[in-house]
Design an enzyme around this catalytic site. Sequence first.
Site, PDB file in Angstrom:
ATOM      1  N   ILE A   7      72.511  60.739  84.718  1.00 41.81           N
ATOM      2  CA  ILE A   7      72.626  60.270  83.338  1.00 41.81           C
ATOM      3  C   ILE A   7      71.237  60.236  82.715  1.00 41.81           C
ATOM      4  O   ILE A   7      70.413  59.373  83.035  1.00 41.81           O
ATOM      5  CB  ILE A   7      73.273  58.874  83.271  1.00 41.81           C
ATOM      6  CG1 ILE A   7      74.647  58.885  83.947  1.00 41.81           C
ATOM      7  CG2 ILE A   7      73.395  58.406  81.820  1.00 41.81           C
ATOM      8  CD1 ILE A   7      75.302  57.515  84.047  1.00 41.81           C
ATOM      9  N   ASN A   9      68.725  60.734  78.995  1.00 43.97           N
ATOM     10  CA  ASN A   9      68.755  60.271  77.607  1.00 43.97           C
ATOM     11  C   ASN A   9      69.443  61.253  76.672  1.00 43.97           C
ATOM     12  O   ASN A   9      70.031  60.850  75.666  1.00 43.97           O
ATOM     13  CB  ASN A   9      67.326  60.017  77.119  1.00 43.97           C
ATOM     14  CG  ASN A   9      66.722  58.782  77.744  1.00 43.97           C
ATOM     15  OD1 ASN A   9      67.163  57.672  77.500  1.00 43.97           O
ATOM     16  ND2 ASN A   9      65.715  58.979  78.585  1.00 43.97           N
ATOM     17  N   ILE A  12      74.268  64.092  80.132  1.00 42.72           N
ATOM     18  CA  ILE A  12      74.769  63.660  81.437  1.00 42.72           C
ATOM     19  C   ILE A  12      75.200  64.926  82.161  1.00 42.72           C
ATOM     20  O   ILE A  12      75.993  65.707  81.633  1.00 42.72           O
ATOM     21  CB  ILE A  12      75.959  62.693  81.306  1.00 42.72           C
ATOM     22  CG1 ILE A  12      75.534  61.419  80.564  1.00 42.72           C
ATOM     23  CG2 ILE A  12      76.514  62.339  82.686  1.00 42.72           C
ATOM     24  CD1 ILE A  12      76.681  60.467  80.273  1.00 42.72           C
ATOM     25  N   TYR A  99      54.073  53.203  93.209  1.00 42.85           N
ATOM     26  CA  TYR A  99      53.862  52.714  91.844  1.00 42.85           C
ATOM     27  C   TYR A  99      53.420  51.257  91.915  1.00 42.85           C
ATOM     28  O   TYR A  99      53.875  50.505  92.780  1.00 42.85           O
ATOM     29  CB  TYR A  99      55.183  52.804  91.081  1.00 42.85           C
ATOM     30  CG  TYR A  99      55.094  53.383  89.683  1.00 42.85           C
ATOM     31  CD1 TYR A  99      54.409  54.560  89.427  1.00 42.85           C
ATOM     32  CD2 TYR A  99      55.746  52.762  88.613  1.00 42.85           C
ATOM     33  CE1 TYR A  99      54.366  55.101  88.152  1.00 42.85           C
ATOM     34  CE2 TYR A  99      55.706  53.295  87.334  1.00 42.85           C
ATOM     35  CZ  TYR A  99      55.010  54.462  87.107  1.00 42.85           C
ATOM     36  OH  TYR A  99      54.965  54.997  85.845  1.00 42.85           O
ATOM     37  N   GLY A 106      61.482  55.487  86.794  1.00 45.37           N
ATOM     38  CA  GLY A 106      62.808  56.036  86.542  1.00 45.37           C
ATOM     39  C   GLY A 106      63.394  56.621  87.817  1.00 45.37           C
ATOM     40  O   GLY A 106      62.696  57.294  88.584  1.00 45.37           O
ATOM     41  N   ASP A 108      65.346  59.039  88.300  1.00 44.48           N
ATOM     42  CA  ASP A 108      65.314  60.501  88.351  1.00 44.48           C
ATOM     43  C   ASP A 108      63.990  61.014  88.902  1.00 44.48           C
ATOM     44  O   ASP A 108      63.947  62.032  89.609  1.00 44.48           O
ATOM     45  CB  ASP A 108      65.587  61.097  86.972  1.00 44.48           C
ATOM     46  CG  ASP A 108      64.675  60.538  85.880  1.00 44.48           C
ATOM     47  OD1 ASP A 108      64.080  59.461  86.073  1.00 44.48           O
ATOM     48  OD2 ASP A 108      64.579  61.187  84.815  1.00 44.48           O
ATOM     49  N   ARG A 109      62.903  60.297  88.627  1.00 37.52           N
ATOM     50  CA  ARG A 109      61.587  60.721  89.126  1.00 37.52           C
ATOM     51  C   ARG A 109      61.511  60.565  90.647  1.00 37.52           C
ATOM     52  O   ARG A 109      60.949  61.424  91.343  1.00 37.52           O
ATOM     53  CB  ARG A 109      60.486  59.912  88.439  1.00 37.52           C
ATOM     54  CG  ARG A 109      60.453  60.117  86.928  1.00 37.52           C
ATOM     55  CD  ARG A 109      59.541  59.129  86.230  1.00 37.52           C
ATOM     56  NE  ARG A 109      58.129  59.432  86.460  1.00 37.52           N
ATOM     57  CZ  ARG A 109      57.138  58.647  86.052  1.00 37.52           C
ATOM     58  NH1 ARG A 109      57.408  57.508  85.425  1.00 37.52           N
ATOM     59  NH2 ARG A 109      55.880  58.989  86.281  1.00 37.52           N
TER      60      ARG A 109
END
Length: 256
Positions: A7, A9, A12, A99, A106, A108-109
């Site tokens: 999903i 921005n 999808i 991080y 995110g 997805d990263r």
Amino acid sequence: MVLAVDIGNTNIVLALFKGKRFISELRIPTNPHKGIYVYKNKVLNFVKSNNKSETPQAIIVSSVVPGALASTKKMLAANFDTVPLILGESIKAPIKNEYRKPGQVGQDRLVNAFAVLCFYRKPAIILDFGTAVTIDVLSKEGSYLGGVIVPGVELSIENLTRRAALLPYINLRKPKDILGQSTVESMLSGIFYGYAALCDGIIDRLKRRLKIKPIVIATGGHSKLLSSYCKNIDAIDPHLTLKGLNLIYLTISKKS
């Protein structure tokens, strides 16, 4: 068969996998409040047409849109006989996250980094040409180090044409030459050569900063269109995030 759902921005994207083999994908616009609920029949037909049993063995979901995720979870749970696995909630990407505040990354990263760790070599730099362009680093030890976020191509075009009264909205296509001789040609040249210079410049700086010789992988909706203009990109993998989601499920299911 595994159903992977990414999903984003803007879109999808759903994909079906059999083992590690990619079968098919469905791309639908993101509704930030209703997720895939408004495309329920389209999603069910997609799964049914590619999977005779109609119910996937597993569903794994990654999202950067909280509102769309909530409604998507309800739709999937109501229509399939399996509980969706949500990255960042019920499961985590099996990769060390360095991080400073790990929860801010995110999903997805992290998925992309894990996919590159498994399918390519390390160290690596991953470019994802989505709503935002993310440029992320996988260390030689296999950890996610962090990266860079810049506005995406479509976002830049939309804001430029909205704020500059005399500039028209343009459909993205390759420029004939770097020297534009009309407004549209000049804008296309600026987008393609500008983003190429931006990506190459950041990659070169990351290489010097980290003293690495990484493989550079590009993914995302505009990766095929823009990558040929970037001198640093070694490979294009348009399904990297989806492949990473499937691989996370396969990895976790082996351990359970």
